[in-house]
Design a protein around this motif. Structure first.
Motif, mmCIF file in Angstrom:
data_model
loop_
_atom_site.group_PDB
_atom_site.id
_atom_site.type_symbol
_atom_site.label_atom_id
_atom_site.label_comp_id
_atom_site.label_asym_id
_atom_site.label_seq_id
_atom_site.Cartn_x
_atom_site.Cartn_y
_atom_site.Cartn_z
ATOM 1 N N UNK A 65 46.436 33.251 38.026
ATOM 2 C CA UNK A 65 47.937 33.730 38.367
ATOM 3 C C UNK A 65 47.849 35.043 38.525
ATOM 4 N N UNK A 66 47.584 35.972 37.608
ATOM 5 C CA UNK A 66 47.625 37.495 37.515
ATOM 6 C C UNK A 66 46.688 38.005 38.649
ATOM 7 N N UNK A 67 45.510 37.410 38.531
ATOM 8 C CA UNK A 67 44.458 37.949 39.787
ATOM 9 C C UNK A 67 45.105 37.456 40.986
ATOM 10 N N UNK A 68 45.676 36.626 41.285
ATOM 11 C CA UNK A 68 46.282 36.090 42.561
ATOM 12 C C UNK A 68 47.556 36.953 42.960
ATOM 13 N N UNK A 69 48.357 37.456 41.935
ATOM 14 C CA UNK A 69 49.535 38.347 42.180
ATOM 15 C C UNK A 69 49.030 39.833 42.332
ATOM 16 N N UNK A 70 47.653 39.937 42.018
ATOM 17 C CA UNK A 70 47.291 41.482 42.248
ATOM 18 C C UNK A 70 47.423 42.413 40.875
ATOM 19 N N UNK A 71 47.747 41.797 39.420
ATOM 20 C CA UNK A 71 47.847 42.651 38.775
ATOM 21 C C UNK A 71 46.794 42.717 37.955
ATOM 22 N N UNK A 72 45.516 41.890 38.011
ATOM 23 C CA UNK A 72 44.359 42.120 37.387
ATOM 24 C C UNK A 72 43.324 41.619 38.245
ATOM 25 N N UNK A 73 41.857 42.097 38.108
ATOM 26 C CA UNK A 73 40.885 41.493 39.019
ATOM 27 C C UNK A 73 39.669 40.950 37.768
ATOM 28 N N UNK A 74 38.741 40.435 38.239
ATOM 29 C CA UNK A 74 37.592 39.865 37.477
ATOM 30 C C UNK A 74 36.434 40.854 37.996
ATOM 31 N N UNK A 75 35.662 41.512 36.926
ATOM 32 C CA UNK A 75 34.515 42.512 37.234
ATOM 33 C C UNK A 75 33.370 41.780 36.430
ATOM 34 N N UNK A 76 32.207 42.166 36.750
ATOM 35 C CA UNK A 76 31.129 41.523 35.908
ATOM 36 C C UNK A 76 31.073 42.185 34.671
ATOM 37 N N UNK A 77 30.949 41.857 33.531
ATOM 38 C CA UNK A 77 30.921 42.338 32.195
ATOM 39 C C UNK A 77 29.795 43.132 32.032
ATOM 40 N N UNK A 78 29.785 44.395 31.879
ATOM 41 C CA UNK A 78 28.717 45.171 31.337
ATOM 42 C C UNK A 78 27.483 44.504 30.499
ATOM 43 N N UNK A 79 26.403 44.585 30.996
ATOM 44 C CA UNK A 79 25.269 43.975 29.987
ATOM 45 C C UNK A 79 25.293 42.504 30.111
ATOM 46 N N UNK A 80 26.061 41.856 30.789
ATOM 47 C CA UNK A 80 26.219 40.345 30.981
ATOM 48 C C UNK A 80 26.814 40.067 32.406
ATOM 49 N N UNK A 81 26.217 40.055 33.199
ATOM 50 C CA UNK A 81 26.534 39.932 34.916
ATOM 51 C C UNK A 81 27.218 38.611 35.197
ATOM 52 N N UNK A 82 26.723 37.691 34.214
ATOM 53 C CA UNK A 82 27.305 36.308 34.473
ATOM 54 C C UNK A 82 28.730 36.113 33.804
ATOM 55 N N UNK A 83 28.949 37.027 32.804
ATOM 56 C CA UNK A 83 30.525 36.968 32.269
ATOM 57 C C UNK A 83 31.588 37.901 32.788
ATOM 58 N N UNK A 84 32.720 37.499 33.028
ATOM 59 C CA UNK A 84 33.564 38.112 33.737
ATOM 60 C C UNK A 84 34.534 38.876 32.865
ATOM 61 N N UNK A 85 34.751 39.978 33.045
ATOM 62 C CA UNK A 85 35.832 41.027 32.095
ATOM 63 C C UNK A 85 37.219 41.007 33.208
ATOM 64 N N UNK A 86 38.068 40.642 32.662
ATOM 65 C CA UNK A 86 39.467 40.721 33.173
ATOM 66 C C UNK A 86 40.028 42.112 33.168
ATOM 67 N N UNK A 87 40.159 42.819 34.305
ATOM 68 C CA UNK A 87 40.958 44.226 34.010
ATOM 69 C C UNK A 87 42.294 44.330 34.724
ATOM 70 N N UNK A 88 43.234 45.210 34.379
ATOM 71 C CA UNK A 88 44.254 45.557 35.101
ATOM 72 C C UNK A 88 44.191 46.350 36.438
ATOM 73 N N UNK A 89 44.726 45.984 37.374
ATOM 74 C CA UNK A 89 44.383 46.823 38.538
ATOM 75 C C UNK A 89 45.587 47.937 38.633
#
Length: 139
Positions: A65-89
């Motif tokens: 929901x917060x990604x769809x609304x533009x408040x956060x985005x998923x990024x590759x987690x440093x050291x593990x490109x398969x895992x996602x890190x959720x960060x605020x935009x």
């Protein structure tokens, strides 16, 4: 009949009202609790779920929901490109700043009513009552 209001519920609602008044009408208090965990360096869904006290599935839905609304985005987690890190935009950080300003207004009202010393004592007492964790949403 006396109607009582939970101070935590009142604080949450007043922060929500302040966030909406500052132009973020599409957020809910649950988003703010998530933003508080994501704000420093981001988090994975599992970490967010633990912070919120919900299942990974519920946290994942909130992230969607917060990604769809533009408040956060998923990024590759440093050291593990398969895992996602959720960060605020930037929009998520702006909403967080709006919530902080609204919270400061509420606490400012408490200072006017109780005085700085009483509010400081209240913070200290609350820290003793709940020293180990974030305030979790109740929804």
């Amino acid at each position: 009949m006396t109607i009582t209001v939970s101070p935590a519920g009142d604080l949450t609602q007043r922060i929500q009202d302040g966030v909406v008044a500052r132009g973020f009408a599409d957020v809910r208090p649950a988003h703010g609790f998530a933003f508080a965990r994501l704000a420093p360096d981001g988090a994975g869904v599992t970490e967010l779920a633990a912070h919120l006290g919900v299942t990974k599935q519920a946290a994942s839905q909130l992230v969607d929901e917060i990604v769809r609304k533009g408040y956060a985005e998923r990024r590759p987690r440093p050291g593990d490109a398969r895992a996602k890190l959720i960060v605020l935009t930037e929009r998520g950080r702006a909403c967080t700043r709006a919530a902080e300003a609204a919270a400061a207004e509420v606490v400012g009202g408490w200072v006017e009513l109780l005085g700085e010393g009483e509010v400081r004592a209240l913070r200290e007492r609350l820290a003793r009552l709940a020293p180990y964790g974030p305030i979790r949403p109740a929804w």
